[in-house]
Design a protein around this motif. Structure first.
Motif, PDB file in Angstrom:
ATOM      1  N   ALA A   1       7.645  -4.570  -4.838  1.00  0.00           N
ATOM      2  CA  ALA A   1       6.336  -4.886  -5.423  1.00  0.00           C
ATOM      3  C   ALA A   1       6.231  -4.421  -6.874  1.00  0.00           C
ATOM      4  O   ALA A   1       5.394  -4.916  -7.625  1.00  0.00           O
ATOM      5  CB  ALA A   1       5.223  -4.249  -4.598  1.00  0.00           C
TER       6      ALA A   1
ATOM      7  N   VAL B   1      -1.198   1.373  -7.125  1.00  0.00           N
ATOM      8  CA  VAL B   1      -0.639   0.033  -7.330  1.00  0.00           C
ATOM      9  C   VAL B   1      -0.801  -0.445  -8.769  1.00  0.00           C
ATOM     10  O   VAL B   1       0.173  -0.888  -9.393  1.00  0.00           O
ATOM     11  CB  VAL B   1      -1.273  -0.978  -6.344  1.00  0.00           C
ATOM     12  CG1 VAL B   1      -0.780  -2.389  -6.622  1.00  0.00           C
ATOM     13  CG2 VAL B   1      -0.966  -0.573  -4.916  1.00  0.00           C
ATOM     14  N   GLU B   2      -1.996  -0.368  -9.304  1.00  0.00           N
ATOM     15  CA  GLU B   2      -2.217  -0.873 -10.668  1.00  0.00           C
ATOM     16  C   GLU B   2      -1.427  -0.081 -11.704  1.00  0.00           C
ATOM     17  O   GLU B   2      -0.862  -0.639 -12.637  1.00  0.00           O
ATOM     18  CB  GLU B   2      -3.712  -0.883 -11.007  1.00  0.00           C
ATOM     19  CG  GLU B   2      -4.500  -1.922 -10.239  1.00  0.00           C
ATOM     20  CD  GLU B   2      -3.898  -3.330 -10.361  1.00  0.00           C
ATOM     21  OE1 GLU B   2      -3.583  -3.766 -11.481  1.00  0.00           O
ATOM     22  OE2 GLU B   2      -3.742  -3.976  -9.313  1.00  0.00           O
TER      23      GLU B   2
ATOM     24  N   LYS C   1       2.239  -1.095 -11.473  1.00  0.00           N
ATOM     25  CA  LYS C   1       2.483  -2.418 -12.085  1.00  0.00           C
ATOM     26  C   LYS C   1       2.465  -2.309 -13.608  1.00  0.00           C
ATOM     27  O   LYS C   1       3.231  -2.992 -14.293  1.00  0.00           O
ATOM     28  CB  LYS C   1       1.451  -3.426 -11.593  1.00  0.00           C
ATOM     29  CG  LYS C   1       1.690  -3.844 -10.163  1.00  0.00           C
ATOM     30  CD  LYS C   1       0.671  -4.851  -9.697  1.00  0.00           C
ATOM     31  CE  LYS C   1       0.960  -5.254  -8.259  1.00  0.00           C
ATOM     32  NZ  LYS C   1      -0.009  -6.223  -7.766  1.00  0.00           N
TER      33      LYS C   1
END
Length: 182
Positions: free
Chosen positions: A57, A101-102, A105
């Motif tokens: 991911a 997560v952000e 990324k």
């Protein structure tokens, strides 16, 4: 029948094996300069070795532990220092799964990003043995003494020193870091 995971693992292991001649060619340069030579670092980055355990991911290859260890083993046979660099940058990517997560990324927007980290005790026994051995251990040519020196150096590294752990945690959590790093 081969699974997608086993095909990816085989591909990563094949990449490591194909890099062995390059690693061997630059081993002495790395020893002289005390760093991973640029052609080897570039090859590790381009082959995915530096992101082998990073979650898919976040742009990683999410290699299983056995594959990661086999990759590190192949590279370490050619040059222990290069294998260590593959481990410290590639295998520690497993901890990237714990990033928000952000933030993850954002950090890994480019596949060229290389990170490194380690969880290690401070090594009081190593420190005491090093002190007892005297400063001569720093200059010895014996491979065993060189290993001893290197282990001692790692235990003194700012990233594993006990007094920096709170600062590291604060950085990871995005909190105020008004504490001294050293």
């Amino acid at each position: 029948m081969a699974t997608i995971a086993s095909a990816a693992a085989a591909s990563l292991l094949d990449a490591a094996r194909s890099l062995v001649p390059l690693v061997e060619e630059h081993a002495q340069q790395g020893e002289r300069e005390r760093r991973l030579p640029d052609p080897v670092a570039r090859a590790f980055r381009e082959s995915g070795i530096f992101r082998m355990c990073r979650p898919r991911a976040l742009g990683g290859l999410e290699a299983d532990p056995l594959t990661a260890m086999q990759v590190i083993e192949e590279l370490s046979r050619a040059d222990g220092a290069a294998g260590w660099c593959a481990m410290i940058c590639g295998a520690t990517g497993v901890f990237d799964a714990y990033l928000p997560v952000e933030g993850g990324k954002e950090m890994f927007a480019s596949p060229d990003v290389v990170t490194a980290g380690v969880f290690a005790p401070s090594g009081r026994a190593v420190d005491l043995a090093f002190t007892a051995g005297g400063a001569a251990a720093l200059y010895a040519e014996s491979p065993l003494q060189r290993c001893f020196r290197d282990v001692h150096a790692v235990t003194q590294h700012a990233l594993v020193a006990p007094h920096t752990r709170e600062v590291q945690g604060r950085v990871l959590l995005g909190l105020d870091t008004e504490l001294p790093m050293f």
